[in-house]
Design a protein around this motif. Sequence first.
Motif, short mmCIF file in Angstrom:
data_model
loop_
_atom_site.label_atom_id
_atom_site.label_comp_id
_atom_site.label_asym_id
_atom_site.label_seq_id
_atom_site.Cartn_x
_atom_site.Cartn_y
_atom_site.Cartn_z
N THR A 1 28.17 22.41 89.75
CA THR A 1 29.56 22.86 89.67
C THR A 1 30.06 23.26 91.04
N GLN A 2 31.36 23.29 91.17
CA GLN A 2 32.03 23.80 92.36
C GLN A 2 33.28 24.52 91.87
N ILE A 3 33.14 25.82 91.63
CA ILE A 3 34.21 26.62 91.06
C ILE A 3 34.42 27.84 91.95
N TYR A 4 35.64 28.03 92.40
CA TYR A 4 35.96 29.18 93.25
C TYR A 4 37.02 30.01 92.54
N ILE A 5 36.72 31.29 92.36
CA ILE A 5 37.60 32.20 91.64
C ILE A 5 37.93 33.39 92.53
N GLN A 6 39.22 33.73 92.60
CA GLN A 6 39.64 34.97 93.24
C GLN A 6 40.05 35.94 92.12
N TYR A 7 39.38 37.08 92.09
CA TYR A 7 39.74 38.15 91.17
C TYR A 7 40.60 39.16 91.92
N VAL A 8 41.56 39.74 91.22
CA VAL A 8 42.39 40.81 91.76
C VAL A 8 42.46 41.90 90.70
N PHE A 9 42.13 43.13 91.09
CA PHE A 9 42.20 44.24 90.15
C PHE A 9 42.54 45.52 90.88
N ALA A 10 43.02 46.50 90.12
CA ALA A 10 43.59 47.72 90.71
C ALA A 10 42.86 48.97 90.27
N VAL A 11 43.01 49.99 91.10
CA VAL A 11 42.55 51.34 90.77
C VAL A 11 43.39 51.85 89.61
N LYS A 12 42.78 52.59 88.69
CA LYS A 12 43.52 53.13 87.55
C LYS A 12 44.74 53.92 88.02
N GLY A 13 45.88 53.60 87.40
CA GLY A 13 47.12 54.26 87.78
C GLY A 13 47.65 53.81 89.13
N ARG A 14 46.99 52.78 89.69
CA ARG A 14 47.37 52.26 91.02
C ARG A 14 47.38 53.36 92.07
N GLN A 15 46.50 54.32 91.92
CA GLN A 15 46.40 55.40 92.89
C GLN A 15 45.71 54.90 94.16
N ASN A 16 46.07 55.48 95.29
CA ASN A 16 45.47 55.11 96.58
C ASN A 16 44.17 55.87 96.79
N LEU A 17 43.14 55.51 96.03
CA LEU A 17 41.89 56.25 96.04
C LEU A 17 40.76 55.62 96.84
N LEU A 18 40.84 54.33 97.11
CA LEU A 18 39.78 53.68 97.87
C LEU A 18 39.95 54.03 99.35
N GLN A 19 39.30 55.09 99.74
CA GLN A 19 39.51 55.64 101.07
C GLN A 19 38.68 54.92 102.12
N LYS A 20 39.25 54.77 103.31
CA LYS A 20 38.62 54.00 104.38
C LYS A 20 37.21 54.45 104.73
N PRO A 21 36.91 55.74 104.76
CA PRO A 21 35.55 56.13 105.18
C PRO A 21 34.43 55.54 104.32
N TRP A 22 34.69 55.22 103.05
CA TRP A 22 33.65 54.68 102.18
C TRP A 22 34.03 53.37 101.48
N ARG A 23 35.21 52.88 101.74
CA ARG A 23 35.69 51.65 101.08
C ARG A 23 34.75 50.47 101.35
N GLU A 24 34.35 50.29 102.59
CA GLU A 24 33.49 49.16 102.96
C GLU A 24 32.16 49.23 102.22
N GLU A 25 31.63 50.42 102.03
CA GLU A 25 30.37 50.59 101.29
C GLU A 25 30.53 50.12 99.83
N VAL A 26 31.66 50.41 99.24
CA VAL A 26 31.94 49.98 97.87
C VAL A 26 32.05 48.46 97.82
N PHE A 27 32.73 47.87 98.79
CA PHE A 27 32.88 46.41 98.80
C PHE A 27 31.52 45.73 98.95
N LYS A 28 30.65 46.29 99.80
CA LYS A 28 29.30 45.72 99.95
C LYS A 28 28.52 45.86 98.65
#
Length: 153
Positions: A6-33
Motif C-alpha cells: 500500500t501507499q496511503i498518506y493521511i494527515q490528521y488534524v485535531f484540537a485541544v478540548k475547548g480549543r484552549q491554548n494549552l500545548l505550551q512551547k516548553p514541553w510541546r516538542e516532547e509531546v509531539f515526539k
Amino acid sequence: MAGTYTQIYIQYVFAVKGRQNLLQKPWREEVFKYMAGIIKNKNQKSIIVNGVADHVHVFVGFRPSMSVSNLIRDVKNNSSDFINDRQFLPYEFSWQDGYGAFSYAHSQMDAVYRYILNQEKHHRKKTFKEEYLEFLQKFEVEYNEKYLFDWLE
C-alpha cells in the motif's frame, strides 16, 4: 499480511478540548515526539507531528493493519495520559472529540510536510477555524458547522 502493498498518506488534524491554548512551547516538542513514538509502535510511519498551542497536525504513512479512527484514538488517548502523567498542567488535559483525516498522493508529501513544519508561521495569518474549514472545503467534505470543534472566537 504477505503480498499486501500500500501507499496511503493521511494527515490528521485535531484540537485541544475547548480549543484552549494549552500545548505550551516548553514541553510541546516532547509531546509531539511521544505521539510519533505511539504511531511507530502501532506499526505505522510517522512522517511529521507538529502544531501550535491549540491543535496538532499528524502526517502518517498509513498501513491498513488498523483503522484510521483507531490510530488517532490511540494517539489522542495515550498522549493525553502522557501530558497528565508528566503534570505539564495543573489540571487535567484532554483533546476535543473528533478529528479531520485527509489523504494525499505521494507527489504531495513534500508540500504537506513543509506545511505542517511551518505551523507557527502559518497561524500568524490564519486561525485554526479558517484553516480547518479550508481543509473541509478543499477535500469536498460535507459538514454541518454545528458539529465541528468548539471554536473560540
